[in-house]
Write an enzyme that holds these catalytic residues in place. Structure first.
Site, mmCIF file in Angstrom:
data_model
loop_
_atom_site.group_PDB
_atom_site.id
_atom_site.type_symbol
_atom_site.label_atom_id
_atom_site.label_comp_id
_atom_site.label_asym_id
_atom_site.label_seq_id
_atom_site.Cartn_x
_atom_site.Cartn_y
_atom_site.Cartn_z
ATOM 1 N N HIS A 80 0.835 -1.212 0.000
ATOM 2 C CA HIS A 80 0.000 0.000 0.000
ATOM 3 C C HIS A 80 0.862 1.251 0.000
ATOM 4 O O HIS A 80 2.007 1.222 0.428
ATOM 5 C CB HIS A 80 -0.863 0.066 1.264
ATOM 6 C CG HIS A 80 -1.433 -1.234 1.705
ATOM 7 N ND1 HIS A 80 -0.996 -1.894 2.826
ATOM 8 C CD2 HIS A 80 -2.394 -2.010 1.147
ATOM 9 C CE1 HIS A 80 -1.669 -3.024 2.954
ATOM 10 N NE2 HIS A 80 -2.519 -3.135 1.955
ATOM 11 N N HIS A 82 1.274 4.418 2.120
ATOM 12 C CA HIS A 82 0.928 4.841 3.473
ATOM 13 C C HIS A 82 1.057 6.365 3.599
ATOM 14 O O HIS A 82 1.686 7.018 2.774
ATOM 15 C CB HIS A 82 1.800 4.100 4.488
ATOM 16 C CG HIS A 82 1.340 2.677 4.728
ATOM 17 N ND1 HIS A 82 0.995 2.203 5.966
ATOM 18 C CD2 HIS A 82 1.146 1.642 3.865
ATOM 19 C CE1 HIS A 82 0.612 0.920 5.867
ATOM 20 N NE2 HIS A 82 0.699 0.556 4.598
ATOM 21 N N HIS A 98 -2.810 3.502 5.940
ATOM 22 C CA HIS A 98 -2.986 3.606 4.488
ATOM 23 C C HIS A 98 -3.321 5.044 4.097
ATOM 24 O O HIS A 98 -4.113 5.701 4.772
ATOM 25 C CB HIS A 98 -4.133 2.699 4.018
ATOM 26 C CG HIS A 98 -3.880 1.245 4.277
ATOM 27 N ND1 HIS A 98 -4.749 0.255 3.885
ATOM 28 C CD2 HIS A 98 -2.822 0.622 4.871
ATOM 29 C CE1 HIS A 98 -4.249 -0.922 4.236
ATOM 30 N NE2 HIS A 98 -3.089 -0.720 4.850
ATOM 31 N N HIS A 106 -11.202 0.614 3.482
ATOM 32 C CA HIS A 106 -10.174 -0.211 2.843
ATOM 33 C C HIS A 106 -10.810 -1.112 1.780
ATOM 34 O O HIS A 106 -11.911 -1.634 1.966
ATOM 35 C CB HIS A 106 -9.466 -1.072 3.890
ATOM 36 C CG HIS A 106 -8.398 -1.947 3.316
ATOM 37 N ND1 HIS A 106 -7.244 -1.435 2.764
ATOM 38 C CD2 HIS A 106 -8.315 -3.289 3.170
ATOM 39 C CE1 HIS A 106 -6.495 -2.444 2.322
ATOM 40 N NE2 HIS A 106 -7.127 -3.577 2.554
ATOM 41 N N HIS A 115 -9.242 3.126 -0.149
ATOM 42 C CA HIS A 115 -8.177 4.064 0.215
ATOM 43 C C HIS A 115 -7.381 4.334 -1.058
ATOM 44 O O HIS A 115 -7.158 3.413 -1.852
ATOM 45 C CB HIS A 115 -7.221 3.435 1.226
ATOM 46 C CG HIS A 115 -7.835 3.089 2.546
ATOM 47 N ND1 HIS A 115 -7.408 2.024 3.303
ATOM 48 C CD2 HIS A 115 -8.838 3.681 3.231
ATOM 49 C CE1 HIS A 115 -8.119 1.983 4.422
ATOM 50 N NE2 HIS A 115 -9.005 2.963 4.401
ATOM 51 N N ASP A 118 -4.590 1.753 -1.545
ATOM 52 C CA ASP A 118 -4.837 0.308 -1.658
ATOM 53 C C ASP A 118 -4.431 -0.253 -3.022
ATOM 54 O O ASP A 118 -5.198 -0.215 -3.982
ATOM 55 C CB ASP A 118 -6.323 0.005 -1.410
ATOM 56 C CG ASP A 118 -6.730 0.300 0.018
ATOM 57 O OD1 ASP A 118 -5.834 0.392 0.885
ATOM 58 O OD2 ASP A 118 -7.939 0.437 0.273
ATOM 59 N N HIS A 155 3.997 -5.696 3.056
ATOM 60 C CA HIS A 155 3.655 -6.438 4.280
ATOM 61 C C HIS A 155 4.080 -7.890 4.211
ATOM 62 O O HIS A 155 4.260 -8.461 3.132
ATOM 63 C CB HIS A 155 2.144 -6.352 4.519
ATOM 64 C CG HIS A 155 1.686 -4.974 4.896
ATOM 65 N ND1 HIS A 155 1.584 -4.548 6.197
ATOM 66 C CD2 HIS A 155 1.318 -3.928 4.118
ATOM 67 C CE1 HIS A 155 1.164 -3.289 6.210
ATOM 68 N NE2 HIS A 155 0.995 -2.880 4.955
ATOM 69 N N ARG A 172 5.316 -5.034 8.729
ATOM 70 C CA ARG A 172 5.844 -4.316 7.557
ATOM 71 C C ARG A 172 7.267 -4.790 7.285
ATOM 72 O O ARG A 172 8.131 -4.675 8.140
ATOM 73 C CB ARG A 172 5.800 -2.817 7.848
ATOM 74 C CG ARG A 172 4.380 -2.392 8.241
ATOM 75 C CD ARG A 172 4.248 -0.971 8.736
ATOM 76 N NE ARG A 172 2.833 -0.707 9.030
ATOM 77 C CZ ARG A 172 2.270 0.483 9.123
ATOM 78 N NH1 ARG A 172 3.019 1.564 8.975
ATOM 79 N NH2 ARG A 172 0.991 0.612 9.367
#
Ligand code: CU
Ligand code: ZN
Length: 182
Positions: A80, A82, A98, A106, A115, A118, A155, A172
């Site tokens: 994503h 962030h 996000h 989301h 988002h 995303d 992730h 992460r």
């Protein structure tokens, strides 16, 4: 009468190239200062080996995202944009949640409402490499919701594309700041 016609023709012949030059200057002004391409170089968080590069390029249909990563475990990994361009913490949490400038829920990259950050999942092969190319209709490189100066997080786990507000993608493993590119 004939003289008048000739004068009009001469005027036109003179005006056309002049207008052409002005039009080109305007186009130059319009593209000047606009971001057409952005890049994110990703570095592993503590205890991980994930590195990679993601480029974002403006096209007619949206922003083309090209991701190339290595050092991943085999399988899917949520990734994503962030909120903060801050990868200073060892676990990447300094990047915040996000990127969600419009207060949406989301979702998946092809959802109408999601988002802005995303981008779904990357899938790594046996060798730990992942390659993904897709065109994103939500991401913006310019204006108040520009992704420049934000970050990309990779992730450990798969984004289930529905758990709020994170996709339940786990820790992460890599973080990088998105910057303007040539
Ligand atoms: Cu994330
Ligand atoms: Zn999200």
């Amino acid at each position: 009468m004939k003289k008048k016609k000739l004068a009009v023709w001469i005027l036109l012949l003179f005006l056309i190239p002049v207008m052409h030059v002005f039009a080109q200057m305007d186009m130059g002004k319009m593209s000047m200062g606009k971001n057409v391409k952005a890049i994110c170089v990703l570095y592993a968080t503590q205890g991980n080996n994930v590195t990679g590069i993601i480029t974002f390029t403006q096209t007619d249909k949206g922003v083309k995202v090209v991701a190339d990563l290595q050092g991943l475990t085999k399988g899917k990994h949520g990734f994503h944009i962030h909120e903060f361009g801050d990868c200073s913490s060892v676990d990447g949490t300094s990047a915040g949640g996000h990127f969600n400038p419009e207060g949406k829920s989301h979702g998946a990259p092809l959802d109408m409402s999601r988002h802005m950050g995303d981008m779904g999942n990357l899938e790594a092969d046996e060798s730990g490499k992942a390659h993904l190319e897709y065109t994103d209709a939500t991401i913006q490189l310019n204006g108040p919701n520009s992704i420049l100066g934000r970050s990309v997080i990779i992730h450990k786990n798969e984004d289930d594309l529905k758990t709020q507000p994170t996709g339940n993608a786990g820790p992460r493993v890599a973080c990088g700041v998105i910057g303007a590119a040539k």
